[in-house]
Write a protein that holds these residues in place. Structure first.
Motif, PDB file in Angstrom:
ATOM      1  N   ASP A   1       0.863  -1.182   0.000  1.00  0.00           N
ATOM      2  CA  ASP A   1       0.000   0.000   0.000  1.00  0.00           C
ATOM      3  C   ASP A   1       0.898   1.230   0.000  1.00  0.00           C
ATOM      4  O   ASP A   1       1.845   1.293   0.784  1.00  0.00           O
ATOM      5  CB  ASP A   1      -0.886  -0.007   1.275  1.00  0.00           C
ATOM      6  CG  ASP A   1      -2.123   0.856   1.133  1.00  0.00           C
ATOM      7  OD1 ASP A   1      -2.003   1.969   0.567  1.00  0.00           O
ATOM      8  OD2 ASP A   1      -3.198   0.445   1.587  1.00  0.00           O
ATOM      9  N   PRO A   2       0.611   2.207  -0.842  1.00  0.00           N
ATOM     10  CA  PRO A   2       1.417   3.433  -0.792  1.00  0.00           C
ATOM     11  C   PRO A   2       1.186   4.203   0.507  1.00  0.00           C
ATOM     12  O   PRO A   2       1.955   5.071   0.879  1.00  0.00           O
ATOM     13  CB  PRO A   2       0.914   4.253  -1.988  1.00  0.00           C
ATOM     14  CG  PRO A   2      -0.403   3.676  -2.366  1.00  0.00           C
ATOM     15  CD  PRO A   2      -0.394   2.243  -1.909  1.00  0.00           C
ATOM     16  N   ARG A   3       0.121   3.838   1.210  1.00  0.00           N
ATOM     17  CA  ARG A   3      -0.232   4.507   2.457  1.00  0.00           C
ATOM     18  C   ARG A   3       0.077   3.563   3.609  1.00  0.00           C
ATOM     19  O   ARG A   3      -0.096   2.355   3.490  1.00  0.00           O
ATOM     20  CB  ARG A   3      -1.730   4.818   2.419  1.00  0.00           C
ATOM     21  CG  ARG A   3      -2.271   5.648   3.548  1.00  0.00           C
ATOM     22  CD  ARG A   3      -3.730   5.992   3.253  1.00  0.00           C
ATOM     23  NE  ARG A   3      -4.558   4.782   3.188  1.00  0.00           N
ATOM     24  CZ  ARG A   3      -5.231   4.279   4.209  1.00  0.00           C
ATOM     25  NH1 ARG A   3      -5.200   4.883   5.377  1.00  0.00           N
ATOM     26  NH2 ARG A   3      -5.946   3.186   4.077  1.00  0.00           N
ATOM     27  N   PHE A   4       0.538   4.108   4.709  1.00  0.00           N
ATOM     28  CA  PHE A   4       0.780   3.289   5.893  1.00  0.00           C
ATOM     29  C   PHE A   4      -0.564   3.067   6.572  1.00  0.00           C
ATOM     30  O   PHE A   4      -0.952   3.771   7.500  1.00  0.00           O
ATOM     31  CB  PHE A   4       1.772   3.994   6.820  1.00  0.00           C
ATOM     32  CG  PHE A   4       2.280   3.135   7.949  1.00  0.00           C
ATOM     33  CD1 PHE A   4       2.993   1.964   7.703  1.00  0.00           C
ATOM     34  CD2 PHE A   4       2.062   3.499   9.275  1.00  0.00           C
ATOM     35  CE1 PHE A   4       3.467   1.181   8.754  1.00  0.00           C
ATOM     36  CE2 PHE A   4       2.540   2.723  10.331  1.00  0.00           C
ATOM     37  CZ  PHE A   4       3.238   1.560  10.060  1.00  0.00           C
ATOM     38  N   SER A   5      -1.294   2.101   6.050  1.00  0.00           N
ATOM     39  CA  SER A   5      -2.644   1.817   6.529  1.00  0.00           C
ATOM     40  C   SER A   5      -2.571   1.153   7.901  1.00  0.00           C
ATOM     41  O   SER A   5      -1.490   0.770   8.360  1.00  0.00           O
ATOM     42  CB  SER A   5      -3.339   0.878   5.549  1.00  0.00           C
ATOM     43  OG  SER A   5      -2.638  -0.347   5.485  1.00  0.00           O
ATOM     44  N   THR A   6      -3.729   0.990   8.516  1.00  0.00           N
ATOM     45  CA  THR A   6      -3.768   0.279   9.790  1.00  0.00           C
ATOM     46  C   THR A   6      -3.188  -1.124   9.607  1.00  0.00           C
ATOM     47  O   THR A   6      -2.379  -1.589  10.409  1.00  0.00           O
ATOM     48  CB  THR A   6      -5.217   0.191  10.305  1.00  0.00           C
ATOM     49  OG1 THR A   6      -5.690   1.517  10.499  1.00  0.00           O
ATOM     50  CG2 THR A   6      -5.301  -0.570  11.604  1.00  0.00           C
TER      51      THR A   6
ATOM     52  N   SER B   1       0.443  -1.234   9.521  1.00  0.00           N
ATOM     53  CA  SER B   1       1.075  -1.088  10.840  1.00  0.00           C
ATOM     54  C   SER B   1       1.085  -2.400  11.616  1.00  0.00           C
ATOM     55  O   SER B   1       1.784  -2.534  12.606  1.00  0.00           O
ATOM     56  CB  SER B   1       0.376   0.006  11.653  1.00  0.00           C
ATOM     57  OG  SER B   1      -0.857  -0.465  12.169  1.00  0.00           O
TER      58      SER B   1
ATOM     59  N   PRO C   1       5.823  -0.142   0.534  1.00  0.00           N
ATOM     60  CA  PRO C   1       5.227   1.155   0.166  1.00  0.00           C
ATOM     61  C   PRO C   1       5.352   1.398  -1.339  1.00  0.00           C
ATOM     62  O   PRO C   1       6.179   2.166  -1.809  1.00  0.00           O
ATOM     63  CB  PRO C   1       6.054   2.161   0.971  1.00  0.00           C
ATOM     64  CG  PRO C   1       7.354   1.485   1.216  1.00  0.00           C
ATOM     65  CD  PRO C   1       7.154   0.013   1.144  1.00  0.00           C
TER      66      PRO C   1
ATOM     67  N   ARG D   1      -4.677  16.968   6.811  1.00  0.00           N
ATOM     68  CA  ARG D   1      -4.051  16.217   7.895  1.00  0.00           C
ATOM     69  C   ARG D   1      -2.631  15.905   7.443  1.00  0.00           C
ATOM     70  O   ARG D   1      -2.423  15.069   6.567  1.00  0.00           O
ATOM     71  CB  ARG D   1      -4.834  14.932   8.117  1.00  0.00           C
ATOM     72  CG  ARG D   1      -4.184  14.001   9.110  1.00  0.00           C
ATOM     73  CD  ARG D   1      -4.933  12.683   9.115  1.00  0.00           C
ATOM     74  NE  ARG D   1      -4.461  11.789  10.130  1.00  0.00           N
ATOM     75  CZ  ARG D   1      -4.962  10.578  10.325  1.00  0.00           C
ATOM     76  NH1 ARG D   1      -5.949  10.145   9.569  1.00  0.00           N
ATOM     77  NH2 ARG D   1      -4.481   9.805  11.257  1.00  0.00           N
TER      78      ARG D   1
ATOM     79  N   GLU E   1       2.873  11.455   8.123  1.00  0.00           N
ATOM     80  CA  GLU E   1       3.913  10.638   7.470  1.00  0.00           C
ATOM     81  C   GLU E   1       3.323   9.380   6.845  1.00  0.00           C
ATOM     82  O   GLU E   1       4.008   8.651   6.141  1.00  0.00           O
ATOM     83  CB  GLU E   1       4.980  10.236   8.504  1.00  0.00           C
ATOM     84  CG  GLU E   1       5.866  11.365   8.986  1.00  0.00           C
ATOM     85  CD  GLU E   1       6.904  11.811   7.962  1.00  0.00           C
ATOM     86  OE1 GLU E   1       7.031  11.138   6.915  1.00  0.00           O
ATOM     87  OE2 GLU E   1       7.580  12.826   8.215  1.00  0.00           O
ATOM     88  N   ARG E   2       2.066   9.108   7.124  1.00  0.00           N
ATOM     89  CA  ARG E   2       1.488   7.833   6.689  1.00  0.00           C
ATOM     90  C   ARG E   2       1.141   7.794   5.196  1.00  0.00           C
ATOM     91  O   ARG E   2       0.570   6.822   4.722  1.00  0.00           O
ATOM     92  CB  ARG E   2       0.250   7.516   7.539  1.00  0.00           C
ATOM     93  CG  ARG E   2       0.593   7.229   9.000  1.00  0.00           C
ATOM     94  CD  ARG E   2      -0.635   6.973   9.832  1.00  0.00           C
ATOM     95  NE  ARG E   2      -1.361   5.801   9.385  1.00  0.00           N
ATOM     96  CZ  ARG E   2      -2.567   5.459   9.819  1.00  0.00           C
ATOM     97  NH1 ARG E   2      -3.188   6.218  10.712  1.00  0.00           N
ATOM     98  NH2 ARG E   2      -3.161   4.374   9.368  1.00  0.00           N
ATOM     99  N   ILE E   3       1.465   8.842   4.473  1.00  0.00           N
ATOM    100  CA  ILE E   3       1.115   8.861   3.041  1.00  0.00           C
ATOM    101  C   ILE E   3       2.329   9.258   2.201  1.00  0.00           C
ATOM    102  O   ILE E   3       3.160  10.043   2.644  1.00  0.00           O
ATOM    103  CB  ILE E   3      -0.057   9.846   2.798  1.00  0.00           C
ATOM    104  CG1 ILE E   3      -0.494   9.919   1.325  1.00  0.00           C
ATOM    105  CG2 ILE E   3       0.280  11.255   3.265  1.00  0.00           C
ATOM    106  CD1 ILE E   3      -1.709   9.121   1.038  1.00  0.00           C
ATOM    107  N   ARG E   4       2.434   8.670   1.011  1.00  0.00           N
ATOM    108  CA  ARG E   4       3.530   9.005   0.090  1.00  0.00           C
ATOM    109  C   ARG E   4       3.378  10.430  -0.421  1.00  0.00           C
ATOM    110  O   ARG E   4       2.319  11.027  -0.355  1.00  0.00           O
ATOM    111  CB  ARG E   4       3.497   8.059  -1.113  1.00  0.00           C
ATOM    112  CG  ARG E   4       4.437   6.880  -1.029  1.00  0.00           C
ATOM    113  CD  ARG E   4       4.202   5.984  -2.214  1.00  0.00           C
ATOM    114  NE  ARG E   4       4.856   6.469  -3.416  1.00  0.00           N
ATOM    115  CZ  ARG E   4       5.942   5.913  -3.946  1.00  0.00           C
ATOM    116  NH1 ARG E   4       6.484   4.850  -3.391  1.00  0.00           N
ATOM    117  NH2 ARG E   4       6.482   6.402  -5.035  1.00  0.00           N
TER     118      ARG E   4
END
Lengths: 177, 744
Positions: free
Chosen positions: B240-245, B248, B255, B675, B678-681
């Motif tokens: 996922d390009p996003r650090f999803s739940t 984690s 990423p 928002r 850091e959780r997103i590219r």
């Protein structure tokens, strides 16, 4: 008897079901909450860590809210559960100021309110609403004095942390890490 | 009817004239509590299954001392929820309590040159619809009516449509969501993935999520099983390009550069084949086309994939090894909302192939064979045979679509010189098409071409404001519905029954379908007195009864065969033309498509623009829950995830509101809160779908957050099954409202 709650941060997905269930069970007025979820992110992309924590009143063994309450409405009952007597409470807010965990809110009806560990359910032998609803099964509630309770076992098996122990409150929420 | 169909704000205040408001139907006589309910049952707790999302968990409704609905809790015997509802389901009570609900049937009329709604009786509303539908049938044929539906009401309204003579029944959950995976898995294994997904997550040793954010997508049983797998120490790999739940919770988070997932899947396939990590026995026994696949993927090395995905070769190899180590107890998850880039069926084919190579299909910890009992339909005459299909108008495209595609019906509604007919009437039930279908311009064009549009919903929504007739549906807590019999490890059925009488003048869909059917002269298709009679008849056929189900809510049956998994060494014929798992798809080849998935390149955002990614939050479903008092209390608006580097470049602060402009100069109607995380590219932004409501009567949801759907104007249609790829839209930030201020 010593009631406590363990929260498995490895399993919690931060879905807030505990919050919704609590609000419905305890008729918490819109805009307030007795429990809440904290999302803690650390690191920089792509080296990141994320922890969800379902938080509520820590039902401290050494509770500052009880000590500072001028009317005696904040008090401790069986199993160490901290309660507020709504009739005695004058809503002065001293307990809100003294709580290191921001666990209390002023109810619009003029008293201070917070988590009761759903004592009305616990007395009937049921689990608190947040515990019984949690879809990831990451909340454990029970008697720490009973070595066979799930809470005791989890705390024995797993690493855990407690929050703001430096405040000397002896909190009874254990976050499994 | 009017040439121009304006959006009208639904109003429940007395615009209805006395004459129009005469009630022919006394809602008290059409009581939902009819004779068949056992009077010994105390109605403090009644069984239901959830309608907030469509995982459909079974539960119990508890009333308070005043006899009002207090809470809904999960049913312990239901494998969809195991006694625990998700936040949406727990907050389902809000749907009942929401004071913004639709209350009375409404009809569009013109008053002093302005279009408005007036309250009418059910009889008047249904008479109007029946007359109009009869006119459409006579003038253009019954196929010119279409039903858009999502949810339980679709069963009854679908039956009405088929009785009337139209095959045009669609749910956006196919072409806007899970369609590509169903087509891909059918063409590979001869069976679909279904809902709930047949993934054996609780016993898996390795769960691979590629663009699937379980935990934020709160499909209950699946989330529970993932939690169980975490506890048992299963490896989770999340792409996922996003650090999803989910990312984690993962041992490996990849990423990936957005829009390059197929490259990674092909590289994994390359590694697993070339290293000999595939299940040789399984592949030899059950699979077709291995040699062609092997030759085909030689070009897709991890080093090649590095250049495309930005994922290092050693990471690709290491994760492939993890999967192989766990095989066959491994799941490369098929995902749910998979309509991304228009080559989605091919991407999901790559997912299916990977699972086949690892031998996970039909294996413990992989994919199980689900079972369900079949519930017979209440006897009715044969449906009339439809002579026209929207597919004829599609010129041979999308033959492999296994369900009707919503966007196809929308296209066939807009008149075109290339077609000799088009759709003239829509019934829209429980699906807010304005927020559901991408390319809103096309949706609006279609709506303007209609001669009849009926909206059936519990809430005023953007789509209801365009209808000629609005019918207030009661919530799931106030009605019976069809028996739930979705597939699972063991066949299981559930009953939904009303806990209370419907509030206001709202009605259940079964009643609407039956009444309308009778007015359309289709009485012989609705030969039961009420739904209780029908349900009792059906339940007795399968060895239960309405009386029993009212008490127990959920009933589990024994599987017919002990075949949850493939039996080692035994022959098995798959439902494909070769009888094998088709790594090389003969079906796709026959239709002129690539029989093996090939990488296709997708556009990257132009300078100053960011890919618009969207997804789910645990507390909301689509755009239907934004106004729910319990759920909006937890999340009242969506926010825009922006990487700190990007925020710095634009001078954006956390909590600041911005408007978004897409590549086609479409600007969001409302602003959205930034928002910084850091959780997103840095090449994409993310928001939760379903906010930015423009219907003012949604008092909590109006104007809160932004709508992703309105920014999705570039749609890449999947040539295989017509799915709408929606992830090739790019947005930039506007820090000031570009629109002149006016009353919305």
């Amino acid at each position: 008897m010593r009631y406590a709650m363990a929260i498995d941060t490895k399993k919690c997905v931060g879905c807030n079901d505990c919050v919704v269930a609590c609000q419905i069970e305890n008729k918490v007025p819109e805009g307030f909450c007795r429990d809440w979820v904290v999302e803690a992110v650390s690191g920089t992309y792509p080296n990141l860590e994320l922890e969800y924590r379902s938080e509520r009143c820590h039902h401290c063994a050494n509770a500052p809210c009880v000590r500072c309450c001028p009317t005696g409405s904040s008090h401790i009952v069986e199993g160490g559960i901290v309660l507020v007597d709504h009739d005695k409470c004058i809503g002065c807010g001293a307990c809100i100021a003294s709580c290191p965990y921001d666990a209390r809110y002023p109810h619009p009806d003029g008293y201070v309110d917070k988590c009761t560990f759903c004592i009305h359910k616990v007395r009937k032998g049921e689990q608190p609403a947040c515990v019984s609803v949690c879809p990831t099964n990451c909340l454990y509630f029970g008697d720490l004095d009973d070595p066979n309770s799930e809470v005791s076992k989890k705390i024995k098996e797993r690493k855990y942390k407690r929050l703001k122990t430096e405040a000397g409150t002896d909190p009874q929420l254990y976050f499994l890490i | 009817m009017y040439n121009r169909r304006d959006f009208i704000k639904i109003t429940s205040l007395g615009l209805g004239s006395a004459a129009l408001a005469t009630t022919f139907f006394d809602s008290t006589t059409a009581s939902i509590f009819a004779s068949q309910i056992d009077s010994t049952i105390k109605f403090s707790q009644t069984p239901t299954y959830c309608e907030v999302c469509f995982w459909k968990c079974a539960g119990w409704v508890t009333k308070n001392e005043e006899g009002e609905i207090w809470k809904v809790e999960g049913h312990k015997d239901d494998p969809h929820c195991n006694g625990r509802l998700c936040p949406r389901g727990t907050g389902g009570v809000g749907m009942y309590h929401d004071e913004d609900r639709l209350k009375k049937p409404l009809m569009r009329v013109e008053k002093d040159g302005k279009q408005t709604y007036v309250e009418v009786s059910w009889d008047e509303a249904l008479d109007f619809i029946a007359n109009k539908m009869t006119e459409i049938k006579e003038k253009y044929g019954p196929e010119s009516m279409a039903l858009f539906t999502h949810g339980s009401g679709g069963k009854f309204l679908g039956h009405l449509m088929k009785s009337y003579g139209s095959p045009h029944i669609t749910a956006p959950s196919f072409a806007q969501c899970r369609g590509p995976r169903e087509v891909a898995f059918y063409s590979t294994f001869g069976e679909g993935v279904y809902s709930p997904e047949r993934t054996d997550i609780r016993d898996t040793r390795c769960l691979v999520l590629i663009g699937s954010h379980i935990g934020e997508n709160m499909h209950n049983g699946q989330v529970q099983e993932m939690s169980e797998a975490i506890e048992k120490g299963a490896t989770i790999i999340t792409v996922d390009p996003r650090f999803s739940t989910a990312a984690s919770k993962s041992k490996h988070w990849l990423p990936i550069k957005p829009a390059t997932d197929l490259a990674l899947l092909l590289a994994w396939t390359h590694v697993i084949i070339n290293e000999g990590w595939y299940d040789k026995e399984y592949v030899e026994k059950y699979c077709f086309g291995f040699d062609q696949l092997k030759a085909h993927v030689q070009q897709y090395t991890p080093e090649w994939a590095y250049g495309v995905t930005t994922l290092e070769p050693k990471q690709i190899i290491e994760t492939a090894r993890e999967m192989a180590k766990a095989a066959p107890a491994v799941i490369v998850h098929p995902g749910r909302h998979v309509t991304w880039y228009g080559d989605d069926t091919q991407r999901l084919r790559a997912v299916a192939i990977l699972n086949a190579l690892l031998g996970s299909w039909g294996r413990r910890g992989g994919f199980y064979f689900p079972d369900k009992i079949s519930i017979p339909s209440y006897p009715h005459p044969e449906y009339p045979k439809a002579t026209k299909s929207y597919l004829d108008a599609m010129k041979g495209k999308y033959n492999l679509a296994s369900e009707v595609i919503s966007n196809g019906l929308c296209e066939v509604t807009v008149p075109s010189p290339e077609r000799d007919w088009n759709i003239k009437g829509w019934i829209v039930n429980g699906t807010n098409l304005i927020h559901t279908l991408p390319d809103q311009k096309k949706t609006m064009e279609a709506i303007q071409s209609l001669e009849l549009m009926v909206a059936i919903d519990t809430m005023p929504m953007e789509i209801t404001g365009y209808a000629d007739v609005v019918l207030p549906e009661c919530t799931y807590l106030e009605r019976y519905d069809a028996i739930r019999n979705s597939p699972h490890r063991d066949p299981v059925i559930c009953l939904r029954m009303p806990a209370v009488e419907p509030k206001y003048d709202s009605k259940p869909d079964w009643w609407i379908a039956k009444e309308l059917g009778e007015k359309l002269g289709l009485k012989e298709y609705f030969q039961y007195k009420d739904i209780e009679e029908m349900l009792d008849w059906q339940l007795k056929k399968v060895g239960s009864s309405l009386k029993e189900m009212q008490k127990i809510g959920v009933k589990t049956f024994k599987r017919k065969f002990d075949d949850l998994y493939l039996i080692d060494g035994q022959d098995f014929e798959f439902n494909t033309s070769t009888g094998k798992i088709e790594l090389y798809s003969t079906e796709l080849a026959a239709e002129g498509f690539d029989p093996l998935p090939s990488f296709t390149e997708h556009k990257q955002p132009p300078a100053g623009f960011y890919r618009l990614n969207y997804g789910r939050a645990p507390v909301h479903t689509f755009s239907r829950t934004a106004n729910n008092p319990n759920l909006s209390a937890i999340m009242k608006e969506n926010d825009l995830w922006v990487n700190p580097k990007v925020a710095k470049q634009w001078g954006l602060k956390n909590g600041q509101y911005v408007w978004l402009k897409n590549q086609d100069d479409i600007v969001s109607t409302f602003s959205i809160k930034v928002r910084v995380t850091e959780r997103i590219r840095w090449d994409s932004v993310y928001m939760v779908h379903g906010f930015g409501h423009s219907e003012k009567n949604l008092s909590r949801a109006f104007g809160k957050g932004a709508s992703d759907t309105e920014l999705i104007s570039n749609v890449k249609v999947d040539p295989i099954m017509g799915g709408t790829g929606m992830r090739e839209n790019f947005v930039t930030f506007l820090t000031e409202d570009p629109k002149p201020k006016e009353e919305v």
